[in-house]
Design a protein around this motif. Structure first.
Motif, PDB file in Angstrom:
ATOM      1  N   HIS A  23     -47.274 -95.260  54.152  1.00  0.00           N
ATOM      2  CA  HIS A  23     -46.089 -95.498  53.321  1.00  0.00           C
ATOM      3  C   HIS A  23     -45.447 -94.191  52.874  1.00  0.00           C
ATOM      4  N   ILE A  24     -46.208 -93.080  52.932  1.00  0.00           N
ATOM      5  CA  ILE A  24     -45.630 -91.784  52.586  1.00  0.00           C
ATOM      6  C   ILE A  24     -44.632 -91.349  53.658  1.00  0.00           C
ATOM      7  N   LEU A  25     -44.962 -91.609  54.933  1.00  0.00           N
ATOM      8  CA  LEU A  25     -44.069 -91.227  56.022  1.00  0.00           C
ATOM      9  C   LEU A  25     -42.846 -92.132  56.087  1.00  0.00           C
ATOM     10  N   ALA A  26     -43.024 -93.412  55.740  1.00  0.00           N
ATOM     11  CA  ALA A  26     -41.879 -94.327  55.710  1.00  0.00           C
ATOM     12  C   ALA A  26     -41.066 -94.061  54.449  1.00  0.00           C
ATOM     13  N   VAL A  27     -39.767 -93.934  54.617  1.00  0.00           N
ATOM     14  CA  VAL A  27     -38.891 -93.651  53.474  1.00  0.00           C
ATOM     15  C   VAL A  27     -38.941 -94.827  52.506  1.00  0.00           C
ATOM     16  N   SER A  28     -39.270 -94.550  51.248  1.00  0.00           N
ATOM     17  CA  SER A  28     -39.434 -95.618  50.258  1.00  0.00           C
ATOM     18  C   SER A  28     -39.058 -95.068  48.889  1.00  0.00           C
ATOM     19  N   GLY A  29     -39.507 -95.773  47.859  1.00  0.00           N
ATOM     20  CA  GLY A  29     -39.225 -95.336  46.501  1.00  0.00           C
ATOM     21  C   GLY A  29     -39.852 -94.000  46.158  1.00  0.00           C
ATOM     22  N   PHE A  30     -40.893 -93.610  46.887  1.00  0.00           N
ATOM     23  CA  PHE A  30     -41.531 -92.317  46.671  1.00  0.00           C
ATOM     24  C   PHE A  30     -40.537 -91.180  46.875  1.00  0.00           C
ATOM     25  N   HIS A  31     -39.747 -91.258  47.944  1.00  0.00           N
ATOM     26  CA  HIS A  31     -38.764 -90.210  48.243  1.00  0.00           C
ATOM     27  C   HIS A  31     -37.606 -90.242  47.241  1.00  0.00           C
ATOM     28  N   PHE A  32     -37.112 -91.448  46.959  1.00  0.00           N
ATOM     29  CA  PHE A  32     -36.015 -91.577  45.998  1.00  0.00           C
ATOM     30  C   PHE A  32     -36.430 -91.042  44.625  1.00  0.00           C
ATOM     31  N   ALA A  33     -37.652 -91.361  44.215  1.00  0.00           N
ATOM     32  CA  ALA A  33     -38.113 -90.944  42.884  1.00  0.00           C
ATOM     33  C   ALA A  33     -38.194 -89.428  42.778  1.00  0.00           C
ATOM     34  N   LEU A  34     -38.681 -88.760  43.827  1.00  0.00           N
ATOM     35  CA  LEU A  34     -38.788 -87.300  43.780  1.00  0.00           C
ATOM     36  C   LEU A  34     -37.420 -86.647  43.644  1.00  0.00           C
ATOM     37  N   ILE A  35     -36.472 -87.090  44.466  1.00  0.00           N
ATOM     38  CA  ILE A  35     -35.150 -86.452  44.472  1.00  0.00           C
ATOM     39  C   ILE A  35     -34.383 -86.775  43.192  1.00  0.00           C
ATOM     40  N   LEU A  36     -34.364 -88.053  42.808  1.00  0.00           N
ATOM     41  CA  LEU A  36     -33.579 -88.459  41.647  1.00  0.00           C
ATOM     42  C   LEU A  36     -34.201 -87.962  40.343  1.00  0.00           C
ATOM     43  N   ARG A  37     -35.532 -87.909  40.294  1.00  0.00           N
ATOM     44  CA  ARG A  37     -36.182 -87.398  39.091  1.00  0.00           C
ATOM     45  C   ARG A  37     -35.900 -85.907  38.921  1.00  0.00           C
ATOM     46  N   SER A  38     -35.901 -85.165  40.021  1.00  0.00           N
ATOM     47  CA  SER A  38     -35.575 -83.735  39.948  1.00  0.00           C
ATOM     48  C   SER A  38     -34.137 -83.535  39.489  1.00  0.00           C
ATOM     49  N   THR A  39     -33.230 -84.375  39.983  1.00  0.00           N
ATOM     50  CA  THR A  39     -31.833 -84.284  39.567  1.00  0.00           C
ATOM     51  C   THR A  39     -31.675 -84.577  38.079  1.00  0.00           C
ATOM     52  N   GLU A  40     -32.425 -85.554  37.591  1.00  0.00           N
ATOM     53  CA  GLU A  40     -32.332 -85.897  36.169  1.00  0.00           C
ATOM     54  C   GLU A  40     -32.821 -84.762  35.289  1.00  0.00           C
ATOM     55  N   LEU A  68     -25.664 -82.223  30.693  1.00  0.00           N
ATOM     56  CA  LEU A  68     -24.667 -83.284  30.625  1.00  0.00           C
ATOM     57  C   LEU A  68     -25.138 -84.408  29.727  1.00  0.00           C
ATOM     58  N   HIS A  69     -24.187 -85.273  29.376  1.00  0.00           N
ATOM     59  CA  HIS A  69     -24.501 -86.490  28.627  1.00  0.00           C
ATOM     60  C   HIS A  69     -25.274 -87.437  29.529  1.00  0.00           C
ATOM     61  N   TRP A  70     -26.060 -88.312  28.915  1.00  0.00           N
ATOM     62  CA  TRP A  70     -26.915 -89.174  29.733  1.00  0.00           C
ATOM     63  C   TRP A  70     -26.109 -90.112  30.622  1.00  0.00           C
ATOM     64  N   LYS A  71     -24.919 -90.528  30.159  1.00  0.00           N
ATOM     65  CA  LYS A  71     -24.087 -91.387  31.000  1.00  0.00           C
ATOM     66  C   LYS A  71     -23.567 -90.642  32.217  1.00  0.00           C
ATOM     67  N   GLN A  72     -23.157 -89.392  32.013  1.00  0.00           N
ATOM     68  CA  GLN A  72     -22.707 -88.588  33.146  1.00  0.00           C
ATOM     69  C   GLN A  72     -23.844 -88.330  34.127  1.00  0.00           C
ATOM     70  N   THR A  73     -25.039 -88.121  33.595  1.00  0.00           N
ATOM     71  CA  THR A  73     -26.203 -87.913  34.464  1.00  0.00           C
ATOM     72  C   THR A  73     -26.487 -89.153  35.294  1.00  0.00           C
ATOM     73  N   LYS A  74     -26.415 -90.342  34.666  1.00  0.00           N
ATOM     74  CA  LYS A  74     -26.670 -91.584  35.393  1.00  0.00           C
ATOM     75  C   LYS A  74     -25.599 -91.836  36.448  1.00  0.00           C
ATOM     76  N   CYS A  75     -24.351 -91.496  36.157  1.00  0.00           N
ATOM     77  CA  CYS A  75     -23.282 -91.683  37.149  1.00  0.00           C
ATOM     78  C   CYS A  75     -23.493 -90.779  38.360  1.00  0.00           C
ATOM     79  N   ILE A  76     -23.896 -89.536  38.104  1.00  0.00           N
ATOM     80  CA  ILE A  76     -24.174 -88.625  39.218  1.00  0.00           C
ATOM     81  C   ILE A  76     -25.372 -89.124  40.024  1.00  0.00           C
ATOM     82  N   GLN A  77     -26.390 -89.608  39.338  1.00  0.00           N
ATOM     83  CA  GLN A  77     -27.555 -90.144  40.037  1.00  0.00           C
ATOM     84  C   GLN A  77     -27.189 -91.385  40.852  1.00  0.00           C
ATOM     85  N   LEU A  78     -26.281 -92.189  40.332  1.00  0.00           N
ATOM     86  CA  LEU A  78     -25.850 -93.385  41.052  1.00  0.00           C
ATOM     87  C   LEU A  78     -25.120 -93.008  42.340  1.00  0.00           C
TER      88      LEU A  78
END
Length: 326
Positions: free
Chosen positions: A71-88, A95-105
């Motif tokens: 499941h590590i090799l298959a793209v899943s929530g593991f990959h999304f969580a690493l990238i999006l958590r780093s962005t947050e 930024l404001h939390w709403k602006q952060t969520k919009c960028i993450q979206l």
């Protein structure tokens, strides 16, 4: 349709052609970064599999599958969580939390387009999209409702996807995380409590963090394996003790390898450190300790696996409701 002489056909407008071209350019750019001279061939194949989703070395897939880490090799929530958590973490102080969520979206949509169509990618995208939409609009949400709604949307778009093993394992693992893990995490370990009392106050905070992580990781691992075990035995007829230990220890270490790769995009000298670190992890996966190579062979039927898994989900849901009432 016959055209008159001297007329030319009107070319069809391809709406998704710019998106496909952008995805192709992004994949070529990422492939160029993966083919860095600092990386050896096994490390390049690992990053190509885990980031691009193109598994070229089937030996790598075989060894990951033996340890239950496919499941590590298959793209899943593991990959999304690493990238999006780093962005947050990068954007939250600025930024404001709403602006952060919009960028993450927006980043979530781009990641879904980049990784392509698969059951795990669709599930992760739908759940995060619904979660952030509810957060931005300040609506009440329940993770179980979001999971069920994403399940219904995927089945409405493609009813036959329920027959694929990737779809079944993806939703079973997520169900284990949402249902069983919170219940098991409430259990207190008497060994951990007695050990913490003997620790000097100077190291109390750091050791508590380590014990807390190991406690949550241990019981979360049990919760996921409880739901995946019946299907695993029904399909492959065996399960190894190494799978439990590998899923407990290796995912955070592999996440460190991906973090180093992302940092290496901005600081190239880190690629040499990442080469040594990732090569060591791959050697651990290729040559695991034989002392834990205990395999349980037990073939079960699909109907029995469905009944057992449904019973576990029902009991977990019932206990969750009782806990919420208390």
């Amino acid at each position: 349709i016959k055209l008159k002489n001297g007329t030319t056909p009107i070319p069809k407008k391809r709406v998704f052609q710019p998106i496909l071209q952008g995805r192709l350019l992004a994949q070529r750019w990422l492939t160029k970064k993966i083919n860095n001279p600092a990386f050896t061939t096994p490390v390049k194949q690992f990053f190509s599999s885990i980031l691009n989703g193109s598994i070229q070395d089937h030996t790598l897939l075989l060894h990951f599958h033996k340890l239950g880490l496919a499941h590590i090799l298959a793209v899943s929530g593991f990959h999304f969580a690493l990238i999006l958590r780093s962005t947050e973490r990068l954007l939250s102080p600025l930024l404001h939390w709403k602006q952060t969520k919009c960028i993450q979206l927006c980043l979530l949509i781009l990641l879904a387009l980049f990784f392509g169509n698969s059951p795990s990618v669709n599930r992760t995208f739908l759940m995060l999209f619904l979660y952030w939409t509810a957060t931005l609009t300040k609506k009440y949400y329940n993770p179980l409702h979001i999971l069920g709604l994403s399940l219904l949307i995927q089945l409405a778009l493609d009813p036959l996807v329920i027959t694929t093993l990737a779809f079944q394992l993806s939703f079973l693992c997520t169900t284990g995380l949402l249902f069983s893990a919170p219940l098991l995490n409430t259990l207190k370990s008497p060994i951990a409590q007695s050990s913490l009392k003997q620790i000097p106050p100077l190291f109390d905070l750091h050791v508590q963090c380590v014990f807390s992580y190991l406690h949550k990781a241990f019981f979360t691992n049990i919760a996921v394996h409880m739901l995946v075990l019946p299907l695993t035995l029904a399909v492959w007829g065996q399960i190894s003790l190494l799978q439990f230990l590998a899923n407990l220890l290796l995912p955070p270490l592999l996440a460190g390898s991906l973090y180093l790769f992302m940092l290496g995009l901005f600081c190239p000298p880190l690629n040499h450190l990442n080469q040594i670190y990732t090569k060591y992890l791959l050697q651990m996966i290729y040559y695991p300790p034989k002392i834990f190579s205990f395999t349980l062979y037990c073939k079960t039927s699909i109907p029995l696996a469905i009944i057992f898994t449904s019973t576990l989900i029902f009991l977990a849901l019932k206990q969750t409701r009782l806990t919420q009432r208390i």
